[in-house]
Design a protein around this motif. Structure first.
Motif, short mmCIF file in Angstrom:
data_model
loop_
_atom_site.label_atom_id
_atom_site.label_comp_id
_atom_site.label_asym_id
_atom_site.label_seq_id
_atom_site.Cartn_x
_atom_site.Cartn_y
_atom_site.Cartn_z
N ARG A 22 0.85 -1.17 0.00
CA ARG A 22 0.00 0.00 0.00
C ARG A 22 0.90 1.24 0.00
O ARG A 22 2.06 1.17 0.39
N VAL A 23 0.33 2.36 -0.39
CA VAL A 23 1.10 3.59 -0.42
C VAL A 23 0.76 4.41 0.81
O VAL A 23 -0.41 4.60 1.16
N LEU A 24 1.78 4.92 1.48
CA LEU A 24 1.62 5.70 2.69
C LEU A 24 1.30 7.16 2.33
O LEU A 24 2.12 8.07 2.44
N GLY A 25 0.07 7.34 1.84
CA GLY A 25 -0.38 8.67 1.48
C GLY A 25 0.51 9.33 0.45
O GLY A 25 1.09 8.68 -0.41
N ARG A 26 0.63 10.64 0.57
CA ARG A 26 1.39 11.40 -0.41
C ARG A 26 2.90 11.25 -0.26
O ARG A 26 3.65 11.80 -1.07
N THR A 27 3.35 10.48 0.73
CA THR A 27 4.80 10.22 0.81
C THR A 27 5.28 9.41 -0.38
O THR A 27 6.45 9.48 -0.74
N GLY A 28 4.39 8.58 -0.96
CA GLY A 28 4.79 7.67 -2.03
C GLY A 28 5.52 6.44 -1.53
O GLY A 28 5.83 5.54 -2.32
N LEU A 29 5.79 6.36 -0.24
CA LEU A 29 6.48 5.21 0.32
C LEU A 29 5.53 4.01 0.38
O LEU A 29 4.35 4.15 0.67
N GLU A 30 6.08 2.84 0.12
CA GLU A 30 5.28 1.62 0.14
C GLU A 30 5.37 0.96 1.51
O GLU A 30 6.44 0.88 2.12
N VAL A 31 4.21 0.49 1.99
CA VAL A 31 4.13 -0.24 3.24
C VAL A 31 3.28 -1.48 3.02
O VAL A 31 2.55 -1.59 2.03
N SER A 32 3.36 -2.41 3.95
CA SER A 32 2.44 -3.55 3.95
C SER A 32 1.26 -3.20 4.85
O SER A 32 1.28 -2.20 5.58
N GLU A 33 0.22 -4.03 4.82
CA GLU A 33 -0.98 -3.71 5.59
C GLU A 33 -0.72 -3.69 7.09
O GLU A 33 -1.46 -3.06 7.85
N VAL A 34 0.33 -4.37 7.53
CA VAL A 34 0.73 -4.38 8.94
C VAL A 34 2.16 -3.86 9.04
O VAL A 34 3.01 -4.19 8.21
N SER A 35 2.40 -3.03 10.04
CA SER A 35 3.75 -2.62 10.39
C SER A 35 4.02 -3.06 11.82
O SER A 35 3.10 -3.33 12.59
#
Length: 329
Positions: A22-35
């Motif tokens: 998933r994308v962390l908003g306008r940061t453009g950084l990618e994350v998974s559904e869980v951190s």
């Protein structure tokens, strides 16, 4: 080894229980559904000691497991969390590719000071412990010892955060706190790209629901912390249980007992339901689950992947309004 503001490769992950990228908003950084949250990491040793083998093993598991982001803070364990993560990074020979490291600026724990100079010192302390030069996401954490006006004033905490970002030491700024009215005030400044709320969007408290939608619509990367409410929604309604760091009263325990009955009927573990209430919300970029145990990483992945029938959520809604609502306080 330097942690870069954006790391990893694009494209979905195929690991079950991570839900793809998933994308962390306008940061453009990618994350998974869980951190993974590191609030308790390293606290099995006294202050001033070196991290234990278990703490380092947990850090390595967090940094190499299926989830993209790991979150800490300067104040967690009075620095022991970041020290353990730094030891894990060193054991790996450097920060691993494809992962994202987040931490937070904190007040001086002895004096409560939280001005611009303190933010700069907090940043220096954190990067030294972690063994990195750049932080992709750096968050203002629990700014309760200063007023909003003080934090925003010249020489205040927010000015220092912006300086770190403008100098390239920080990639994106976040605000992380519980009180929703305070979080909203910081969000409304337009300075922050990431917002972390906790204990306000769970099976027991939906007070952040509308704000989460609004923040996501405005382009912020929304992180939802404490989906288990400090343990009650992981361990169930047991005597002495607490929710959000306070003893749970009888109405809360009765509601959790009804949730447990529902989970048994639908064959859904209560912690899986608690976690997936958050991960199924498209406005939430990632859900933060804390651990200090290397085995917890795989356990969390299993909870995130556990099948939950769609009808279960209708049955949860039929239980009525959850009994906890401390959103703005």
């Amino acid at each position: 080894m330097t942690a870069q503001p954006q790391q990893g490769t694009s494209g979905p992950t195929s690991s079950p229980g991570t839900g793809g990228r998933r994308v962390l908003g306008r940061t453009g950084l990618e994350v998974s559904e869980v951190s993974l949250g590191a609030a308790l990491l390293g606290q099995d040793r006294e202050l001033g000691g070196t991290p234990s083998e278990q703490a380092v093993a947990a850090a390595v598991a967090m940094l190499t497991g299926p989830f993209v982001a790991v979150d800490s803070s300067n104040s967690y364990g009075q620095g022991r969390s970041e020290l353990a993560l730094g030891a894990g990074i060193a054991a790996l020979g450097g920060f691993p590719d494809g992962k994202l490291l987040m931490t937070k600026a904190d007040r001086d724990l002895a004096t409560g000071r939280f001005d611009g100079d303190r933010v700069l010192r907090s940043f220096e302390e954190s990067t030294r412990r972690l063994g990195v030069d750049v932080l992709p996401v750096y968050q203002l954490h629990d700014p309760y010892t200063v007023s909003f006006a003080e934090a925003m004033a010249p020489g205040g905490a927010v000015e220092a955060l912006v300086r770190l970002r403008d100098e390239g030491a920080v990639g994106h700024l976040g605000i992380a706190a519980g009180t929703l009215s305070l979080v909203s005030a910081y969000v409304d400044t337009g300075v922050f790209d990431v917002v972390l709320t906790h204990n306000r969007f769970t099976l027991l408290n939906r007070s952040a629901a509308d704000l989460v939608e609004d923040w996501a619509a405005r382009g912020l990367g929304v992180i939802n912390g404490a989906p288990f409410g400090g343990g009650l929604l992981a361990r169930g309604a047991k005597p002495g249980a607490s929710y959000a760091y306070e003893p749970a009263d009888e109405p809360v325990l009765r509601f959790v007992a009804r949730l447990e009955d529902l989970c048994r009927e639908w064959e859904v573990p209560l912690p899986a339901a608690a976690l997936q209430l958050s991960t199924r919300n498209p406005a939430i970029a990632t859900t933060l689950v804390g651990t200090a145990n290397p085995d917890r990483v795989a356990q969390t992945q299993a909870l995130a992947a556990h099948p939950v029938p769609e009808g279960f959520w209708s049955a949860v809604d039929a239980l009525g309004t959850p009994p906890v609502d401390f959103g703005t306080d």
